[in-house]
Design a protein around this motif. Structure first.
Motif, PDB file in Angstrom:
ATOM      1  N   LEU A   1      -7.606   2.359   6.252  1.00  0.00           N
ATOM      2  CA  LEU A   1      -6.497   2.746   5.218  1.00  0.00           C
ATOM      3  C   LEU A   1      -5.436   1.588   5.228  1.00  0.00           C
ATOM      4  O   LEU A   1      -4.938   1.176   6.420  1.00  0.00           O
ATOM      5  N   TRP A   2      -5.091   0.976   4.196  1.00  0.00           N
ATOM      6  CA  TRP A   2      -4.063  -0.259   4.030  1.00  0.00           C
ATOM      7  C   TRP A   2      -2.919   0.337   3.133  1.00  0.00           C
ATOM      8  O   TRP A   2      -3.113   1.058   1.972  1.00  0.00           O
ATOM      9  N   ILE A   3      -1.770   0.334   3.451  1.00  0.00           N
ATOM     10  CA  ILE A   3      -0.467   0.900   3.031  1.00  0.00           C
ATOM     11  C   ILE A   3       0.426  -0.431   2.655  1.00  0.00           C
ATOM     12  O   ILE A   3       0.623  -1.246   3.460  1.00  0.00           O
ATOM     13  N   TRP A   4       0.870  -0.674   1.603  1.00  0.00           N
ATOM     14  CA  TRP A   4       1.656  -1.743   1.087  1.00  0.00           C
ATOM     15  C   TRP A   4       2.978  -1.262   0.545  1.00  0.00           C
ATOM     16  O   TRP A   4       3.141  -0.328  -0.336  1.00  0.00           O
ATOM     17  N   LYS A   5       4.211  -1.600   1.184  1.00  0.00           N
ATOM     18  CA  LYS A   5       5.508  -1.451   0.737  1.00  0.00           C
ATOM     19  C   LYS A   5       5.877  -2.400  -0.496  1.00  0.00           C
ATOM     20  O   LYS A   5       5.897  -3.447   0.050  1.00  0.00           O
ATOM     21  N   VAL A   6       6.072  -1.807  -1.702  1.00  0.00           N
ATOM     22  CA  VAL A   6       6.204  -2.593  -2.722  1.00  0.00           C
ATOM     23  C   VAL A   6       7.909  -3.078  -2.900  1.00  0.00           C
ATOM     24  O   VAL A   6       8.786  -2.169  -3.313  1.00  0.00           O
ATOM     25  N   GLU A   7       8.129  -4.170  -2.282  1.00  0.00           N
ATOM     26  CA  GLU A   7       9.575  -4.723  -2.391  1.00  0.00           C
ATOM     27  C   GLU A   7       9.751  -6.134  -2.974  1.00  0.00           C
ATOM     28  O   GLU A   7      10.719  -6.653  -3.452  1.00  0.00           O
ATOM     29  N   GLU A   8       8.501  -6.638  -3.291  1.00  0.00           N
ATOM     30  CA  GLU A   8       8.536  -7.742  -3.933  1.00  0.00           C
ATOM     31  C   GLU A   8       8.897  -8.051  -5.528  1.00  0.00           C
ATOM     32  O   GLU A   8       8.745  -6.985  -6.092  1.00  0.00           O
ATOM     33  N   GLU A   9       9.302  -9.150  -6.019  1.00  0.00           N
ATOM     34  CA  GLU A   9       9.544  -9.273  -7.503  1.00  0.00           C
ATOM     35  C   GLU A   9       7.901  -9.138  -8.157  1.00  0.00           C
ATOM     36  O   GLU A   9       7.241  -9.592  -7.627  1.00  0.00           O
ATOM     37  N   TYR A  10       8.252  -8.571  -9.583  1.00  0.00           N
ATOM     38  CA  TYR A  10       6.716  -8.810 -10.220  1.00  0.00           C
ATOM     39  C   TYR A  10       6.243  -9.961 -10.368  1.00  0.00           C
ATOM     40  O   TYR A  10       4.917 -10.261  -9.924  1.00  0.00           O
ATOM     41  N   ASP A  11       6.921 -11.115 -10.569  1.00  0.00           N
ATOM     42  CA  ASP A  11       6.196 -12.409 -10.657  1.00  0.00           C
ATOM     43  C   ASP A  11       5.684 -12.872  -9.330  1.00  0.00           C
ATOM     44  O   ASP A  11       4.512 -13.245  -9.623  1.00  0.00           O
ATOM     45  N   LEU A  12       6.348 -12.509  -8.288  1.00  0.00           N
ATOM     46  CA  LEU A  12       5.617 -13.000  -7.070  1.00  0.00           C
ATOM     47  C   LEU A  12       4.173 -12.218  -6.865  1.00  0.00           C
ATOM     48  O   LEU A  12       3.064 -12.959  -6.436  1.00  0.00           O
ATOM     49  N   LEU A  13       4.188 -10.956  -7.155  1.00  0.00           N
ATOM     50  CA  LEU A  13       3.041 -10.047  -7.095  1.00  0.00           C
ATOM     51  C   LEU A  13       1.742 -10.885  -7.932  1.00  0.00           C
ATOM     52  O   LEU A  13       0.865 -10.727  -7.697  1.00  0.00           O
TER      53      LEU A  13
END
Length: 210
Positions: free
Chosen positions: A15-27
């Motif tokens: 299982l992999w977990i990502w905490k979404v704190e980046e700006e949309y454009d970077l993702l």
């Protein structure tokens, strides 16, 4: 934040977990999307949903895949082209995927007071008796996650959370338990595990083979 955690589950799954704190454009700039995924992304009205969608693709890359390896069947269930099993979930600040050799379901839910109010619609509320308010929220959220995870595995039209999926009594301290799917004159048993990450409940379910 990026990759938050990697966990081995049920021997053959990761299982992999990502905490979404980046700006949309970077993702967006960090992933490769096939055309239908790009159209799906553009059709999302919420930036939070868009970022969760992109974070799932970031997790695929962490696992050695890309969006090109992922496809969905006519029921909306995700699959990988190499035959590995995958389940996906995202909620607000987190996205998660689990990949393995066995069919597995995963669900991530934020803890909200409202879950206790709607609990009678999807579960036996006797499971919440004698619990403090905060633990009622946690347990009801876990039970929703159990049912959602099992539904993701079975993925058949007509399955009802209150009428067909039944969790055996468990305590929050257990972090695991057993549930049954009783549907179409067949009873299947599933094991589940759960944990709390910040203000979220993460649940995984796996069918027990006889």
């Amino acid at each position: 934040m990026g990759l938050f955690k990697r966990i081995n589950y049920f021997q053959d799954s990761t299982l992999w977990i990502w905490k979404v704190e980046e700006e949309y454009d970077l993702l967006f700039q960090s992933v490769t999307l096939k055309n239908n995924s790009l159209e799906r992304l553009k059709g999302m009205k919420s930036e939070s949903h868009q970022k969760g969608f992109l974070a799932v693709r970031m997790l695929l890359q962490e696992a050695g895949y890309t969006d090109l390896d992922l496809y969905y069947d006519e029921h909306g269930k995700p699959h990988l082209k190499d035959g590995k099993q995958i389940s996906i979930s995202h909620s607000h600040a987190f996205s998660v995927i689990i990949i393995g050799d066995t069919k597995i379901g995963i669900d991530l839910e934020i803890l909200k007071e409202k879950i206790v109010t709607i609990a009678p619609r999807f579960m036996d509320i006797n499971h919440l008796k004698n619990l403090e308010s905060k633990d009622q929220i946690k347990k009801a959220t876990v039970i929703w996650g159990i049912k959602e995870s099992i539904f993701k595995i079975k993925n058949e039209k007509g399955i009802s959370f209150p009428d067909h999926i039944f969790e055996k009594e468990f305590n929050l301290e257990d972090s695991s338990g057993i549930a049954q799917l009783v549907f179409n004159n067949t009873t299947e048993e599933y094991c589940f595990s759960f944990e709390f990450i910040e203000n979220y409940a993460l649940v995984c379910a796996l069918q027990n083979k006889k």
